[in-house]
Each structure stands twice: as structure tokens, then as C-alpha cells.
Design a protein around this motif. Structure first.
Motif, short mmCIF file in Angstrom:
data_model
loop_
_atom_site.label_atom_id
_atom_site.label_comp_id
_atom_site.label_asym_id
_atom_site.label_seq_id
_atom_site.Cartn_x
_atom_site.Cartn_y
_atom_site.Cartn_z
N LEU A 32 0.83 -1.20 0.00
CA LEU A 32 0.00 0.00 0.00
C LEU A 32 0.87 1.25 0.00
O LEU A 32 0.55 2.24 -0.69
CB LEU A 32 -0.95 0.02 1.20
CG LEU A 32 -2.05 -1.04 1.19
CD1 LEU A 32 -2.83 -1.00 2.50
CD2 LEU A 32 -2.98 -0.85 0.00
N LEU A 33 1.96 1.25 0.74
CA LEU A 33 2.86 2.40 0.76
C LEU A 33 3.46 2.63 -0.63
O LEU A 33 3.50 3.77 -1.10
CB LEU A 33 3.98 2.19 1.79
CG LEU A 33 5.05 3.29 1.81
CD1 LEU A 33 4.43 4.65 2.12
CD2 LEU A 33 6.14 2.93 2.80
N ARG A 34 3.90 1.57 -1.28
CA ARG A 34 4.44 1.71 -2.64
C ARG A 34 3.39 2.30 -3.58
O ARG A 34 3.69 3.19 -4.38
CB ARG A 34 4.95 0.37 -3.16
CG ARG A 34 6.26 -0.06 -2.53
CD ARG A 34 6.84 -1.28 -3.21
NE ARG A 34 6.03 -2.48 -3.05
CZ ARG A 34 6.02 -3.26 -1.97
NH1 ARG A 34 6.81 -2.98 -0.95
NH2 ARG A 34 5.27 -4.32 -1.91
N ARG A 35 2.15 1.83 -3.48
CA ARG A 35 1.08 2.36 -4.33
C ARG A 35 0.79 3.83 -4.01
O ARG A 35 0.58 4.64 -4.91
CB ARG A 35 -0.19 1.52 -4.17
CG ARG A 35 -0.09 0.14 -4.78
CD ARG A 35 -1.34 -0.68 -4.58
NE ARG A 35 -2.52 -0.02 -5.15
CZ ARG A 35 -3.76 -0.36 -4.85
NH1 ARG A 35 -4.00 -1.34 -3.98
NH2 ARG A 35 -4.78 0.26 -5.41
N GLN A 36 0.78 4.15 -2.72
CA GLN A 36 0.52 5.53 -2.30
C GLN A 36 1.60 6.47 -2.86
O GLN A 36 1.29 7.54 -3.39
CB GLN A 36 0.49 5.59 -0.77
CG GLN A 36 0.01 6.88 -0.19
CD GLN A 36 -1.47 7.09 -0.32
OE1 GLN A 36 -1.90 7.72 -1.28
NE2 GLN A 36 -2.25 6.57 0.61
N LEU A 37 2.85 6.05 -2.76
CA LEU A 37 3.94 6.86 -3.28
C LEU A 37 3.86 6.98 -4.80
O LEU A 37 4.07 8.06 -5.36
CB LEU A 37 5.29 6.28 -2.85
CG LEU A 37 5.60 6.42 -1.36
CD1 LEU A 37 6.81 5.58 -0.98
CD2 LEU A 37 5.81 7.87 -0.98
N ARG B 178 -8.95 1.15 -0.45
CA ARG B 178 -10.12 1.62 -1.20
C ARG B 178 -9.79 2.90 -1.96
O ARG B 178 -10.10 3.04 -3.14
CB ARG B 178 -11.30 1.82 -0.25
CG ARG B 178 -12.64 1.97 -0.91
CD ARG B 178 -13.81 1.93 0.06
NE ARG B 178 -13.62 2.61 1.33
CZ ARG B 178 -13.46 2.00 2.52
NH1 ARG B 178 -13.50 0.69 2.60
NH2 ARG B 178 -13.30 2.69 3.62
N ALA B 179 -9.12 3.85 -1.30
CA ALA B 179 -8.74 5.11 -1.96
C ALA B 179 -7.77 4.84 -3.10
O ALA B 179 -7.90 5.42 -4.18
CB ALA B 179 -8.13 6.07 -0.95
N LEU B 180 -6.83 3.97 -2.88
CA LEU B 180 -5.86 3.65 -3.93
C LEU B 180 -6.52 2.94 -5.10
O LEU B 180 -6.19 3.22 -6.26
CB LEU B 180 -4.72 2.80 -3.36
CG LEU B 180 -3.79 3.54 -2.38
CD1 LEU B 180 -2.91 2.55 -1.65
CD2 LEU B 180 -2.97 4.59 -3.10
N ASP B 181 -7.44 2.04 -4.81
CA ASP B 181 -8.16 1.34 -5.88
C ASP B 181 -8.95 2.29 -6.75
O ASP B 181 -9.13 2.05 -7.93
CB ASP B 181 -9.08 0.26 -5.30
CG ASP B 181 -8.32 -0.94 -4.76
OD1 ASP B 181 -7.11 -1.08 -5.04
OD2 ASP B 181 -8.95 -1.74 -4.04
N HIS B 182 -9.43 3.39 -6.15
CA HIS B 182 -10.19 4.39 -6.89
C HIS B 182 -9.28 5.51 -7.41
O HIS B 182 -9.78 6.55 -7.85
CB HIS B 182 -11.31 4.98 -6.02
CG HIS B 182 -12.39 4.00 -5.74
ND1 HIS B 182 -12.45 3.26 -4.58
CD2 HIS B 182 -13.45 3.61 -6.50
CE1 HIS B 182 -13.51 2.47 -4.63
NE2 HIS B 182 -14.13 2.67 -5.78
N ARG B 183 -7.97 5.29 -7.33
CA ARG B 183 -6.97 6.27 -7.80
C ARG B 183 -7.12 7.61 -7.08
O ARG B 183 -6.91 8.66 -7.65
CB ARG B 183 -7.03 6.46 -9.31
CG ARG B 183 -6.91 5.22 -10.15
CD ARG B 183 -5.53 4.66 -10.32
NE ARG B 183 -4.63 5.65 -10.90
CZ ARG B 183 -3.32 5.59 -10.73
NH1 ARG B 183 -2.79 4.63 -10.05
NH2 ARG B 183 -2.54 6.51 -11.27
#
Length: 128
Positions: free
Chosen positions: A55-60, A96-101
Motif C-alpha cells: 500500500l505504501l508503494r502504491r501511495q507513493l 479503497r482510496a488507492l483502488d479508486h486512484r
């Protein structure tokens, strides 16, 4: 996420926990010192499910920050962010936020690493 995947993560965490618990105290101290964390943080990081790191990698990435470059040039910042992320209690909201970009736009509302991500994003040209 499929049903079997969380079970596999849990089993890996249990096995890791037993392996860490079997270490003699001097080895545990050395491993923690080598990784620049406390013994408690080392145990938590080594036995935690690995979903938070992803999740951190995706957030960054959604913030426009190259995680590989960041880890290479500012390893201590990346390590500290991983430690903070490993203890996060809002992983569902984050996922959820990451999945919705929408991770980068809404991180300040829930992410304990949001201020660091904002600071990195302000200097993102150095990390891309």
C-alpha cells in the motif's frame, strides 16, 4: 482479494514470528541494529503481513514518487515510512482510496505518512 490470499499472509506471519522468537537475544539485537530499528520494531516488521508495504508503494506511486529511487537515495526516510505504515490501522480505507486512484488526493484525511508524502512530492523531481 481472494479468500486464500489473506490466509497465506497470516500463515507466513505466524512462521516468521516463530523464527524471530527462536533467535537468541544477541542475534535479534544485531539484526535490529543492522536494519536501523529497535528490537520491538524489528519484530513487528518481520512478523507483520506484507500488505501495508504494498500500500505504501502504491501511495507513493500515485503521488508521483519513484519508490526505488527514494529507497536508494533516502533509505532512512523510506524505512521510517515503512515502520509508520506497518502500524497503520486504516488499511481498508487506504486500499479503497488507492483502488479508486484517489490515494494522493485524500491521504491527508487518514494516512499517518501524509505529511512526509507531501514533503516528498514537493521535491518529487529529485525522486523521479
Amino acid at each position: 482479494m481472494r479468500f486464500a490470499e489473506p490466509v497465506r499472509h497470516w500463515l507466513r506471519a505466524q512462521i516468521s514470528s516463530r523464527e524471530i522468537d527462536a533467535l537468541d537475544p544477541a542475534t535479534l539485537r544485531q539484526l535490529a541494529r543492522d536494519n536501523g530499528v529497535t528490537e520491538v520494531d524489528f519484530h513487528d516488521l518481520a512478523t507483520r503481513q506484507d500488505g501495508n508495504a504494498e500500500l505504501l508503494r502504491r501511495q507513493l506511486a500515485q503521488a508521483g514518487i519513484d519508490t526505488g529511487q527514494l529507497a536508494h537515495t533516502h533509505a532512512s526516510v523510506m524505512r521510517d515510512m515503512e515502520i509508520v505504515c506497518s502500524g497503520c490501522l486504516v488499511t481498508r480505507r487506504c486500499r479503497r482510496a488507492l483502488d479508486h486512484r484517489e490515494g494522493a488526493q485524500h491521504a491527508a484525511q487518514y494516512c499517518p505518512n501524509a505529511h512526509t508524502i507531501d514533503a516528498l512530492r514537493a521535491g518529487a523531481a529529485r525522486f523521479c
